[in-house]
Write a protein that holds these residues in place. Structure first.
Motif, PDB file in Angstrom:
ATOM      1  N   TYR A   2       0.832  -1.194   0.000  1.00  7.54           N
ATOM      2  CA  TYR A   2       0.000   0.000   0.000  1.00  7.54           C
ATOM      3  C   TYR A   2       0.876   1.258   0.000  1.00  7.54           C
ATOM      4  O   TYR A   2       1.916   1.300   0.657  1.00  7.54           O
ATOM      5  CB  TYR A   2      -0.914  -0.002   1.220  1.00  7.54           C
ATOM      6  CG  TYR A   2      -1.957  -1.086   1.164  1.00  7.54           C
ATOM      7  CD1 TYR A   2      -3.102  -0.930   0.401  1.00  7.54           C
ATOM      8  CD2 TYR A   2      -1.804  -2.273   1.864  1.00  7.54           C
ATOM      9  CE1 TYR A   2      -4.066  -1.910   0.334  1.00  7.54           C
ATOM     10  CE2 TYR A   2      -2.768  -3.270   1.815  1.00  7.54           C
ATOM     11  CZ  TYR A   2      -3.896  -3.083   1.045  1.00  7.54           C
ATOM     12  OH  TYR A   2      -4.847  -4.063   0.985  1.00  7.54           O
ATOM     13  N   CYS A  23     -16.516  -2.637  13.936  1.00 11.19           N
ATOM     14  CA  CYS A  23     -16.655  -3.606  12.844  1.00 11.19           C
ATOM     15  C   CYS A  23     -18.112  -3.752  12.428  1.00 11.19           C
ATOM     16  O   CYS A  23     -18.427  -3.777  11.235  1.00 11.19           O
ATOM     17  CB  CYS A  23     -16.091  -4.965  13.251  1.00 11.19           C
ATOM     18  SG  CYS A  23     -14.298  -4.988  13.319  1.00 11.19           S
ATOM     19  N   CYS A  30     -17.515  -2.272   3.873  1.00 11.97           N
ATOM     20  CA  CYS A  30     -16.296  -2.989   3.500  1.00 11.97           C
ATOM     21  C   CYS A  30     -16.622  -4.310   2.811  1.00 11.97           C
ATOM     22  O   CYS A  30     -17.755  -4.789   2.855  1.00 11.97           O
ATOM     23  CB  CYS A  30     -15.374  -3.192   4.696  1.00 11.97           C
ATOM     24  SG  CYS A  30     -16.044  -4.168   6.030  1.00 11.97           S
ATOM     25  N   SER A  32     -14.996  -7.258   3.490  1.00  7.76           N
ATOM     26  CA  SER A  32     -14.963  -8.350   4.462  1.00  7.76           C
ATOM     27  C   SER A  32     -14.418  -7.863   5.791  1.00  7.76           C
ATOM     28  O   SER A  32     -13.719  -6.853   5.863  1.00  7.76           O
ATOM     29  CB  SER A  32     -14.103  -9.509   3.944  1.00  7.76           C
ATOM     30  OG  SER A  32     -12.747  -9.134   3.894  1.00  7.76           O
ATOM     31  N   LEU A  41      -9.675  -7.128  11.103  1.00  3.07           N
ATOM     32  CA  LEU A  41      -9.187  -6.695   9.798  1.00  3.07           C
ATOM     33  C   LEU A  41     -10.372  -6.375   8.900  1.00  3.07           C
ATOM     34  O   LEU A  41     -11.187  -7.253   8.607  1.00  3.07           O
ATOM     35  CB  LEU A  41      -8.335  -7.798   9.168  1.00  3.07           C
ATOM     36  CG  LEU A  41      -7.246  -8.401  10.058  1.00  3.07           C
ATOM     37  CD1 LEU A  41      -6.656  -9.639   9.409  1.00  3.07           C
ATOM     38  CD2 LEU A  41      -6.177  -7.372  10.335  1.00  3.07           C
ATOM     39  N   LEU A  42     -10.457  -5.142   8.455  1.00  2.44           N
ATOM     40  CA  LEU A  42     -11.530  -4.714   7.565  1.00  2.44           C
ATOM     41  C   LEU A  42     -10.932  -4.479   6.182  1.00  2.44           C
ATOM     42  O   LEU A  42      -9.988  -3.682   6.047  1.00  2.44           O
ATOM     43  CB  LEU A  42     -12.175  -3.428   8.072  1.00  2.44           C
ATOM     44  CG  LEU A  42     -12.969  -3.525   9.369  1.00  2.44           C
ATOM     45  CD1 LEU A  42     -12.056  -3.475  10.572  1.00  2.44           C
ATOM     46  CD2 LEU A  42     -13.967  -2.405   9.440  1.00  2.44           C
ATOM     47  N   THR A  43     -11.460  -5.157   5.184  1.00  2.44           N
ATOM     48  CA  THR A  43     -10.946  -5.027   3.824  1.00  2.44           C
ATOM     49  C   THR A  43     -11.922  -4.196   2.989  1.00  2.44           C
ATOM     50  O   THR A  43     -13.115  -4.493   2.950  1.00  2.44           O
ATOM     51  CB  THR A  43     -10.771  -6.417   3.177  1.00  2.44           C
ATOM     52  OG1 THR A  43      -9.905  -7.198   4.008  1.00  2.44           O
ATOM     53  CG2 THR A  43     -10.167  -6.295   1.789  1.00  2.44           C
ATOM     54  N   PHE A  44     -11.386  -3.180   2.338  1.00  4.40           N
ATOM     55  CA  PHE A  44     -12.157  -2.292   1.479  1.00  4.40           C
ATOM     56  C   PHE A  44     -11.588  -2.385   0.068  1.00  4.40           C
ATOM     57  O   PHE A  44     -10.543  -2.984  -0.150  1.00  4.40           O
ATOM     58  CB  PHE A  44     -12.036  -0.834   1.956  1.00  4.40           C
ATOM     59  CG  PHE A  44     -12.568  -0.607   3.343  1.00  4.40           C
ATOM     60  CD1 PHE A  44     -13.859  -0.162   3.542  1.00  4.40           C
ATOM     61  CD2 PHE A  44     -11.770  -0.832   4.450  1.00  4.40           C
ATOM     62  CE1 PHE A  44     -14.350   0.057   4.827  1.00  4.40           C
ATOM     63  CE2 PHE A  44     -12.248  -0.617   5.739  1.00  4.40           C
ATOM     64  CZ  PHE A  44     -13.545  -0.175   5.920  1.00  4.40           C
ATOM     65  N   ARG A  48      -7.348  -1.243   3.448  1.00  4.90           N
ATOM     66  CA  ARG A  48      -7.716  -2.106   4.566  1.00  4.90           C
ATOM     67  C   ARG A  48      -7.465  -1.360   5.866  1.00  4.90           C
ATOM     68  O   ARG A  48      -6.685  -0.400   5.923  1.00  4.90           O
ATOM     69  CB  ARG A  48      -6.964  -3.426   4.546  1.00  4.90           C
ATOM     70  CG  ARG A  48      -5.509  -3.334   4.926  1.00  4.90           C
ATOM     71  CD  ARG A  48      -4.873  -4.691   4.958  1.00  4.90           C
ATOM     72  NE  ARG A  48      -3.521  -4.598   5.490  1.00  4.90           N
ATOM     73  CZ  ARG A  48      -2.828  -5.624   5.923  1.00  4.90           C
ATOM     74  NH1 ARG A  48      -3.347  -6.824   5.874  1.00  4.90           N
ATOM     75  NH2 ARG A  48      -1.615  -5.464   6.394  1.00  4.90           N
ATOM     76  N   VAL A  50      -6.893  -2.073  10.234  1.00  7.09           N
ATOM     77  CA  VAL A  50      -6.625  -3.018  11.316  1.00  7.09           C
ATOM     78  C   VAL A  50      -6.981  -2.311  12.620  1.00  7.09           C
ATOM     79  O   VAL A  50      -6.508  -1.208  12.879  1.00  7.09           O
ATOM     80  CB  VAL A  50      -5.138  -3.449  11.350  1.00  7.09           C
ATOM     81  CG1 VAL A  50      -4.894  -4.427  12.486  1.00  7.09           C
ATOM     82  CG2 VAL A  50      -4.701  -4.024  10.015  1.00  7.09           C
TER      83      VAL A  50
END
Length: 109
Positions: A2, A23, A30, A32, A41-44, A48, A50
């Motif tokens: 990143y 969350c 997000c 996931s 852990l949030l994925t966009f 992402r 943390v």
């Protein structure tokens, strides 16, 4: 890897509960949400986040390829944080971060 990376420490009570509530509030935005130990852990898209509970607060890290998405994720976290916890102090301060998450050689506020 990143391009844009920032971290913030927010002194809050019950940091583990605050991370879980964040969350829940952010899951609609997000792709996931995953759990790795105590970390959330949030994925966009192109980014992402943390969330790591600590004894005295919540550590947050945002990493992103696209500057607009990176700033958007930071803003989302800050906005939702205000709805789930009382933040001590004036504002969340984001600091540029290195490749190692939550590096411990610097003092935590």
């Amino acid at each position: 890897m990143y391009k844009h990376i920032a971290e913030a420490f927010v002194p809050v009570a019950h940091a583990r509960c605050v991370a879980e509530q964040l969350c829940t509030k952010c899951c609609g935005y997000c792709l996931s949400v995953a759990i790795a130990g105590a970390d959330k852990l949030l994925t966009f898209e192109d980014a992402r986040a943390v969330l790591r509970p600590a004894d005295t607060g919540l550590q947050m890290r945002v990493e992103g390829q696209n500057l607009v998405v990176f700033c958007g994720v930071r803003t989302l976290l800050q906005g939702q944080l205000a709805t789930v916890a009382t933040v001590q102090g004036t504002a969340v301060e984001w600091h540029p971060a290195g490749r190692v998450p939550f590096k411990t050689d610097r003092p935590v506020p």
